[in-house]
Scaffold this active site. Structure first.
Site, PDB file in Angstrom:
ATOM      1  N   SER A 198     -10.775   0.256  -6.767  1.00  0.00           N
ATOM      2  CA  SER A 198      -9.713   0.908  -7.541  1.00  0.00           C
ATOM      3  C   SER A 198      -8.426   0.100  -7.614  1.00  0.00           C
ATOM      4  O   SER A 198      -7.574   0.372  -8.464  1.00  0.00           O
ATOM      5  CB  SER A 198      -9.406   2.290  -6.960  1.00  0.00           C
ATOM      6  OG  SER A 198      -8.767   2.175  -5.705  1.00  0.00           O
ATOM      7  N   LYS A 250      -2.973   3.023  -3.059  1.00  0.00           N
ATOM      8  CA  LYS A 250      -2.627   3.039  -4.483  1.00  0.00           C
ATOM      9  C   LYS A 250      -1.239   2.428  -4.657  1.00  0.00           C
ATOM     10  O   LYS A 250      -0.528   2.157  -3.699  1.00  0.00           O
ATOM     11  CB  LYS A 250      -2.616   4.472  -5.041  1.00  0.00           C
ATOM     12  CG  LYS A 250      -3.907   5.258  -4.864  1.00  0.00           C
ATOM     13  CD  LYS A 250      -5.061   4.704  -5.654  1.00  0.00           C
ATOM     14  CE  LYS A 250      -6.327   5.520  -5.405  1.00  0.00           C
ATOM     15  NZ  LYS A 250      -7.528   4.853  -5.976  1.00  0.00           N
TER      16      LYS A 250
END
Length: 221
Positions: A46, A111
């Site tokens: 990701s 993230k």
């Protein structure tokens, strides 16, 4: 005058020497884990290309002791609410090493922060760029800028929360994927462990995870 015999110092048995060394090493590792660094492993793609699956990263735990996460920071945070789904429990020996920071922790996500308290974040402008407080943001770290527009949204970040997204927007179950859940996709700042500072494995990718200036022109909310 006669010379007094020297008193011999008794040496510790070898097994006790080894025990003291191990205990000291574990104590030092625990102190480092608590106040300085913690090691994590990247579980998915990701964050490609910034971080790839199975990279080992060192997180700076002191980063936010006197401040808050900033736009553009790559952060590690505890799961806000079943974002990761069911996890396989670690083995007992792994839990022991995790406790002192000698084995990567699970149950965490990594993230990039793209919105902080008060920010209006939306996707996207006509050029497919993220908009923060009305300012378009060019994000040079994205794996595929064209994938940015796949999921339109518009949010205002509440106080004490963050809006986070992966650099690989086509393969990241980030804040966007949890918009309709109880937390609205936001991450509580109290869940943030720290900022990703260095990639420590594999050997050919060791190095600092450089900060970005992509958000420098974003105005205050």
């Amino acid at each position: 005058m006669t010379e007094q015999p020297r008193t011999r110092r008794r040496r510790l048995p070898r097994w006790l020497d080894a025990l003291v060394l191990v205990a000291g090493t574990l104590a030092l590792a625990l102190l480092v884990r608590t106040f300085a660094f913690q090691v994590f492993v990247i579980p998915s793609s990701s964050m490609v290309p910034t971080l790839t699956k199975d990279d080992r990263i060192a997180v700076q735990k002191w980063s936010y002791r006197v401040g808050e996460p900033q736009r553009g920071d790559v952060v590690v945070f505890r799961d806000p609410g079943d974002w990761l789904g069911p996890l396989e429990p670690p083995a007992p020996w792994q839990r022991g090493l995790q406790a002192v920071g000698l084995f990567p922790q699970g149950g965490h996500l990594v993230k990039r922060v793209v919105g902080v308290a008060g920010d209006e974040v939306r996707c996207c402008d006509e050029a497919g760029r993220l908009m923060v407080n009305g300012e378009p943001v060019d994000e040079p770290y994205l794996a595929d800028p064209a994938a940015n527009v796949a999921q339109p949204f518009q949010v205002t970040v509440p106080r004490g929360r963050l809006w986070v997204q992966g650099d690989n927007r086509a393969a990241s179950k980030d804040s966007r994927a949890h918009l309709d859940e109880a937390g609205g996709g936001f991450v509580d700042t109290d869940l943030v462990v720290g900022r990703v500072g260095t990639r420590i494995w594999p050997l050919d990718r060791i190095g600092r995870v450089a900060p970005t200036d992509a958000f420098d022109d974003v105005p205050a909310p």
